[in-house]
Design a protein around this motif. Structure first.
Motif, PDB file in Angstrom:
ATOM      1  N   TRP A  80       0.837  -1.188   0.000  1.00 24.67           N
ATOM      2  CA  TRP A  80       0.000   0.000   0.000  1.00 24.67           C
ATOM      3  C   TRP A  80       0.876   1.244   0.000  1.00 24.67           C
ATOM      4  O   TRP A  80       2.008   1.224   0.476  1.00 24.67           O
ATOM      5  CB  TRP A  80      -0.959   0.015   1.178  1.00 24.67           C
ATOM      6  N   SER A  81       0.334   2.294  -0.573  1.00 23.93           N
ATOM      7  CA  SER A  81       0.978   3.600  -0.497  1.00 23.93           C
ATOM      8  C   SER A  81      -0.122   4.642  -0.399  1.00 23.93           C
ATOM      9  O   SER A  81      -1.134   4.558  -1.103  1.00 23.93           O
ATOM     10  CB  SER A  81       1.877   3.852  -1.712  1.00 23.93           C
ATOM     11  N   ALA A  82       0.052   5.583   0.490  1.00 21.59           N
ATOM     12  CA  ALA A  82      -0.981   6.602   0.701  1.00 21.59           C
ATOM     13  C   ALA A  82      -0.332   7.923   1.089  1.00 21.59           C
ATOM     14  O   ALA A  82       0.534   7.971   1.959  1.00 21.59           O
ATOM     15  CB  ALA A  82      -1.949   6.164   1.789  1.00 21.59           C
ATOM     16  N   ALA A  83      -0.756   8.970   0.410  1.00 14.15           N
ATOM     17  CA  ALA A  83      -0.312  10.329   0.730  1.00 14.15           C
ATOM     18  C   ALA A  83      -1.253  11.299   0.023  1.00 14.15           C
ATOM     19  O   ALA A  83      -1.849  10.967  -1.006  1.00 14.15           O
ATOM     20  CB  ALA A  83       1.126  10.547   0.266  1.00 14.15           C
ATOM     21  N   ASN A  84      -1.390  12.471   0.589  1.00  9.14           N
ATOM     22  CA  ASN A  84      -2.164  13.542  -0.037  1.00  9.14           C
ATOM     23  C   ASN A  84      -3.581  13.113  -0.411  1.00  9.14           C
ATOM     24  O   ASN A  84      -4.087  13.465  -1.476  1.00  9.14           O
ATOM     25  CB  ASN A  84      -1.429  14.075  -1.269  1.00  9.14           C
ATOM     26  N   GLY A  85      -4.220  12.308   0.445  1.00  8.15           N
ATOM     27  CA  GLY A  85      -5.610  11.934   0.223  1.00  8.15           C
ATOM     28  C   GLY A  85      -5.839  10.874  -0.840  1.00  8.15           C
ATOM     29  O   GLY A  85      -6.961  10.680  -1.287  1.00  8.15           O
ATOM     30  N   LYS A  86      -4.779  10.167  -1.240  1.00  9.17           N
ATOM     31  CA  LYS A  86      -4.912   9.109  -2.254  1.00  9.17           C
ATOM     32  C   LYS A  86      -4.236   7.849  -1.729  1.00  9.17           C
ATOM     33  O   LYS A  86      -3.076   7.881  -1.320  1.00  9.17           O
ATOM     34  CB  LYS A  86      -4.255   9.561  -3.551  1.00  9.17           C
ATOM     35  N   VAL A  94      -2.497  -9.438  -8.607  1.00  8.47           N
ATOM     36  CA  VAL A  94      -3.468  -8.628  -9.345  1.00  8.47           C
ATOM     37  C   VAL A  94      -2.698  -7.603 -10.166  1.00  8.47           C
ATOM     38  O   VAL A  94      -1.819  -6.925  -9.652  1.00  8.47           O
ATOM     39  CB  VAL A  94      -4.463  -7.929  -8.384  1.00  8.47           C
ATOM     40  N   ARG A  95      -3.029  -7.513 -11.440  1.00  2.84           N
ATOM     41  CA  ARG A  95      -2.243  -6.705 -12.381  1.00  2.84           C
ATOM     42  C   ARG A  95      -2.272  -5.208 -12.061  1.00  2.84           C
ATOM     43  O   ARG A  95      -1.233  -4.565 -12.047  1.00  2.84           O
ATOM     44  CB  ARG A  95      -2.767  -6.957 -13.799  1.00  2.84           C
ATOM     45  N   LEU A  96      -3.437  -4.642 -11.839  1.00  2.00           N
ATOM     46  CA  LEU A  96      -3.562  -3.203 -11.618  1.00  2.00           C
ATOM     47  C   LEU A  96      -3.985  -2.908 -10.177  1.00  2.00           C
ATOM     48  O   LEU A  96      -4.707  -3.689  -9.566  1.00  2.00           O
ATOM     49  CB  LEU A  96      -4.590  -2.606 -12.584  1.00  2.00           C
ATOM     50  N   PRO A  97      -3.581  -1.764  -9.641  1.00  2.00           N
ATOM     51  CA  PRO A  97      -3.937  -1.431  -8.262  1.00  2.00           C
ATOM     52  C   PRO A  97      -5.385  -0.947  -8.130  1.00  2.00           C
ATOM     53  O   PRO A  97      -6.001  -0.518  -9.107  1.00  2.00           O
ATOM     54  CB  PRO A  97      -2.977  -0.290  -7.925  1.00  2.00           C
ATOM     55  N   ASP A  98      -5.902  -1.025  -6.918  1.00  2.00           N
ATOM     56  CA  ASP A  98      -7.132  -0.332  -6.567  1.00  2.00           C
ATOM     57  C   ASP A  98      -6.705   1.026  -6.024  1.00  2.00           C
ATOM     58  O   ASP A  98      -5.773   1.110  -5.212  1.00  2.00           O
ATOM     59  CB  ASP A  98      -7.914  -1.088  -5.490  1.00  2.00           C
ATOM     60  N   VAL A  99      -7.374   2.074  -6.467  1.00  2.00           N
ATOM     61  CA  VAL A  99      -7.020   3.428  -6.056  1.00  2.00           C
ATOM     62  C   VAL A  99      -8.245   4.076  -5.422  1.00  2.00           C
ATOM     63  O   VAL A  99      -9.350   3.984  -5.964  1.00  2.00           O
ATOM     64  CB  VAL A  99      -6.522   4.275  -7.251  1.00  2.00           C
ATOM     65  N   TYR A 100      -8.016   4.716  -4.290  1.00  2.00           N
ATOM     66  CA  TYR A 100      -9.080   5.372  -3.538  1.00  2.00           C
ATOM     67  C   TYR A 100      -8.632   6.774  -3.150  1.00  2.00           C
ATOM     68  O   TYR A 100      -7.458   7.003  -2.871  1.00  2.00           O
ATOM     69  CB  TYR A 100      -9.370   4.620  -2.230  1.00  2.00           C
ATOM     70  N   THR A 101      -9.578   7.697  -3.112  1.00  2.00           N
ATOM     71  CA  THR A 101      -9.333   8.942  -2.406  1.00  2.00           C
ATOM     72  C   THR A 101      -9.842   8.719  -0.991  1.00  2.00           C
ATOM     73  O   THR A 101     -10.733   7.889  -0.772  1.00  2.00           O
ATOM     74  CB  THR A 101     -10.061  10.139  -3.059  1.00  2.00           C
ATOM     75  N   TYR A 102      -9.241   9.400  -0.027  1.00  2.00           N
ATOM     76  CA  TYR A 102      -9.686   9.219   1.356  1.00  2.00           C
ATOM     77  C   TYR A 102      -9.642  10.536   2.107  1.00  2.00           C
ATOM     78  O   TYR A 102      -8.884  11.447   1.775  1.00  2.00           O
ATOM     79  CB  TYR A 102      -8.853   8.156   2.072  1.00  2.00           C
ATOM     80  N   GLN A 103     -10.501  10.586   3.132  1.00  2.00           N
ATOM     81  CA  GLN A 103     -10.572  11.759   3.996  1.00  2.00           C
ATOM     82  C   GLN A 103     -10.920  11.293   5.403  1.00  2.00           C
ATOM     83  O   GLN A 103     -11.847  10.484   5.578  1.00  2.00           O
ATOM     84  CB  GLN A 103     -11.641  12.719   3.481  1.00  2.00           C
ATOM     85  N   PHE A 104     -10.179  11.792   6.381  1.00  3.76           N
ATOM     86  CA  PHE A 104     -10.456  11.423   7.767  1.00  3.76           C
ATOM     87  C   PHE A 104     -11.657  12.199   8.280  1.00  3.76           C
ATOM     88  O   PHE A 104     -11.749  13.408   8.107  1.00  3.76           O
ATOM     89  CB  PHE A 104      -9.241  11.701   8.660  1.00  3.76           C
ATOM     90  N   ILE A 105     -12.578  11.460   8.905  1.00  4.86           N
ATOM     91  CA  ILE A 105     -13.716  12.070   9.589  1.00  4.86           C
ATOM     92  C   ILE A 105     -13.277  12.440  11.004  1.00  4.86           C
ATOM     93  O   ILE A 105     -13.588  13.497  11.514  1.00  4.86           O
ATOM     94  CB  ILE A 105     -14.916  11.104   9.599  1.00  4.86           C
ATOM     95  N   ASP A 106     -12.542  11.520  11.638  1.00  6.59           N
ATOM     96  CA  ASP A 106     -11.868  11.760  12.907  1.00  6.59           C
ATOM     97  C   ASP A 106     -10.661  10.815  12.930  1.00  6.59           C
ATOM     98  O   ASP A 106     -10.417  10.113  11.944  1.00  6.59           O
ATOM     99  CB  ASP A 106     -12.799  11.586  14.117  1.00  6.59           C
ATOM    100  N   ALA A 107      -9.916  10.760  14.013  1.00  9.23           N
ATOM    101  CA  ALA A 107      -8.678   9.979  14.061  1.00  9.23           C
ATOM    102  C   ALA A 107      -8.895   8.482  13.848  1.00  9.23           C
ATOM    103  O   ALA A 107      -7.980   7.774  13.427  1.00  9.23           O
ATOM    104  CB  ALA A 107      -7.964  10.220  15.390  1.00  9.23           C
TER     105      ALA A 107
END
Length: 136
Positions: A80-86, A94-107
């Motif tokens: 996994w890799s995550a930074a800047n809301g992605k 699995v050939r291609l990654p799953d990509v998500y945007t994310y935002q914290f609601i709380d901690a």
């Protein structure tokens, strides 16, 4: 000529080292264990899961047929890799990654929106879900 070549190598090494130092680290707020589920009346088949994002960039996720998590389907591993809301998940095999945007609601609560999936994935719709941190 030999001296100029050595100087070029030193400058090149310093420049490349500087680039590596500026690569964003995985978002430390995501490290740990999380529980999520897809809505039962959503665009995709219902699933619940537990995932574990490790500091070394590896992850494990176990999927279940039920919200109580008594009927396991399968466990997957990957990077996994995550930074800047992605957040990008590269599942082993699995050939291609799953990509998500994310935002914290709380901690302890994070909301995801799926923006890209491997064509072999179980759901090709854009969907969203919320995960909650597992404590203890």
């Amino acid at each position: 000529m030999k001296r100029n070549f050595s100087l070029i190598l030193v400058v090149l090494a310093a420049a490349l080292g500087g680039c590596a130092a500026h690569k964003p680290a995985n978002d430390p707020a995501l490290i740990g264990s999380w529980k999520g589920l897809r809505a039962e009346n959503g665009k995709c088949q219902f699933l619940s899961w537990n995932n574990d994002f490790k500091p070394d960039g590896s992850f494990t996720v176990t999927f279940f047929r039920d919200a109580q998590q008594t009927q396991p389907i399968q466990t997957e591993h990957g990077r996994w890799s995550a930074a800047n809301g992605k957040n990008e998940l590269r599942t082993d095999g699995v050939r291609l990654p799953d990509v998500y945007t994310y935002q914290f609601i709380d901690a302890d609560t994070v909301h995801y929106v799926n923006v890209a999936s491997d064509p072999s994935g179980d759901c090709q719709e854009d969907y969203e879900f919320t995960e909650r941190r597992i404590r203890g």
